[in-house]
Design an enzyme around this catalytic site. Structure first.
Site, mmCIF file in Angstrom:
data_model
loop_
_atom_site.group_PDB
_atom_site.id
_atom_site.type_symbol
_atom_site.label_atom_id
_atom_site.label_comp_id
_atom_site.label_asym_id
_atom_site.label_seq_id
_atom_site.Cartn_x
_atom_site.Cartn_y
_atom_site.Cartn_z
ATOM 1 C CG ASP A 37 -1.894 1.148 1.258
ATOM 2 O OD1 ASP A 37 -1.878 1.967 0.325
ATOM 3 O OD2 ASP A 37 -2.662 1.250 2.235
ATOM 4 C CG HIS A 38 4.493 1.742 -1.220
ATOM 5 N ND1 HIS A 38 5.843 1.844 -1.487
ATOM 6 C CD2 HIS A 38 4.409 1.050 -0.053
ATOM 7 C CE1 HIS A 38 6.542 1.247 -0.536
ATOM 8 N NE2 HIS A 38 5.687 0.754 0.338
ATOM 9 C CB SER A 105 5.360 2.613 12.339
ATOM 10 O OG SER A 105 6.579 2.026 11.919
ATOM 11 N N GLY A 106 4.841 2.775 8.872
ATOM 12 C CA GLY A 106 4.926 3.566 7.655
ATOM 13 C C GLY A 106 6.321 3.952 7.221
ATOM 14 C CD GLU A 107 8.675 2.081 3.221
ATOM 15 O OE1 GLU A 107 9.679 2.416 2.565
ATOM 16 O OE2 GLU A 107 7.907 1.165 2.867
ATOM 17 C CG ASN A 110 4.611 5.049 0.611
ATOM 18 O OD1 ASN A 110 4.694 5.081 -0.601
ATOM 19 N ND2 ASN A 110 5.215 4.119 1.348
ATOM 20 C CB SER A 173 11.954 -4.511 12.952
ATOM 21 O OG SER A 173 11.983 -3.298 13.697
ATOM 22 N N GLY A 174 11.727 -5.786 16.171
ATOM 23 C CA GLY A 174 12.577 -6.028 17.330
ATOM 24 C C GLY A 174 11.776 -6.137 18.607
#
Length: 326
Positions: A37-38, A105-107, A110, A173-174
């Site tokens: 979803d970008h 949590s997104g980039e 976008n 991721s952690g």
């Protein structure tokens, strides 16, 4: 038994092509399909980025068996969580209960497009947690008013709520992310075959256990082609951004930024990270890392648009046999 999925990669294919690939993947025998979803592709060479939710509605109508999932949607900046709740509920109804809402949590790539800035990582995580709270409330079908640290909801109600409910997966991721989201989410999403992520998830009090009620859903890019040379060239052209890691990728604002960050990535670097070529055993060996790590679901990304149909009609069936034999 691990289930295997197909990725509808919106960054490298147009909307009509994606619907066709969704049908082809179902016919090939994949268990589920995930969709990115970008707003932008990572690189200009990828060439596409249609609105994922319109395509999901079409895919839900065009398929019958495969489960569907966003991998992943950010419900905090570009989308308000109340809007995400509405469209996720609608897709679940269209899919007759086959849809899972995958969140992250997104980039910046976008989310910056709406001009609201790009918060730091810890704030993004807090926003995501509050967004999940709002989405959960709205999925009850009750009237919701919310005044939180990051979002306001003014007497909102979903009028079409899926009877089956709606599971939510969250990308982590952690350990810190797992501690924050394991109790809020139904399923774990990760892009590294790290068994420790599942161990940490299961150690959180109140978290659904993996395997069991919760799933661990991974994803791996592959570049299948009749020749290894073609596969490596295509993977380098379209996926050289892949080696930067999410801590870097999450903060790059444009495809030009990804291109600059990947300017020194060589073809052999990409070939070392992504299985390339016609050898299905090589691809299966790469996927096996997720199986060995305890992932319940693994989605494959076939790199590039030009070989998608051939991959689905010629390679997918034999590959799935090898994967299920793992």
């Amino acid at each position: 038994m691990t289930r295997f999925g197909y990725t509808l990669m919106t960054e490298q294919s147009g909307p009509k092509q994606l619907v066709g690939y969704a049908q082809g993947a179902e016919q090939a025998g994949f268990d589920f399909e995930v969709m990115s979803d970008h707003y932008f592709p990572w690189l200009e060479e990828m060439g596409h980025s249609p609105y994922a939710w319109s395509v999901l509605g079409a895919v839900a109508h065009a398929t019958e068996r495969v489960e569907l999932m966003t991998y992943v949607t950010c419900p905090t900046v570009r989308y308000h969580p109340a809007v995400v709740a509405q469209k996720a509920a609608t897709v679940q109804i269209l899919a007759d209960g086959r849809f899972t809402l995958g969140l992250g949590s997104g980039e910046r790539l976008n989310e910056h497009v709406v001009g609201e800035g790009w918060p730091g990582a810890h704030v993004r995580q807090e926003m995501l947690a509050e967004a999940i709270e709002i989405i959960r409330k709205l999925l009850t079908g009750e009237m919701v008013t919310h005044e939180g640290d990051y979002f306001s909801v003014d007497t909102a109600k979903l009028w079409d709520v899926p009877e089956q409910g709606l599971d939510i997966g969250v990308a982590v991721s952690g350990e810190k992310g797992i501690e924050q989201f394991a109790e809020l989410a139904d399923h774990l999403i990760a892009v590294q075959p790290d068994a420790e992520l599942i161990t940490q998830w299961n150690a959180v009090s109140g978290a659904a256990q993996i395997p069991g009620k919760a799933r661990a859903i991974g994803q791996i890019p592959v570049s299948w082609a009749p020749s290894e040379e073609e596969a490596v060239t295509r993977a380098h052209e379209l996926f050289r951004w892949f080696g930067g890691g999410w801590e870097v990728n999450a903060d790059l604002p444009t495809p030009a930024g990804f291109d600059a960050a990947a300017q020194f990535v060589r073809e052999e670097d990409v070939a070392g990270a992504i299985p390339c070529g016609p050898n299905l055993d090589k691809i299966a060996e790469a996927v096996k890392k997720y199986v060995d790590a305890g992932f319940t679901d693994v989605a494959l990304v076939q790199v590039g648009d030009e070989r998608q149909e051939q991959f689905l009609t010629e390679a997918a069936g034999p590959l799935l046999e090898k994967l299920r034999a793992l």
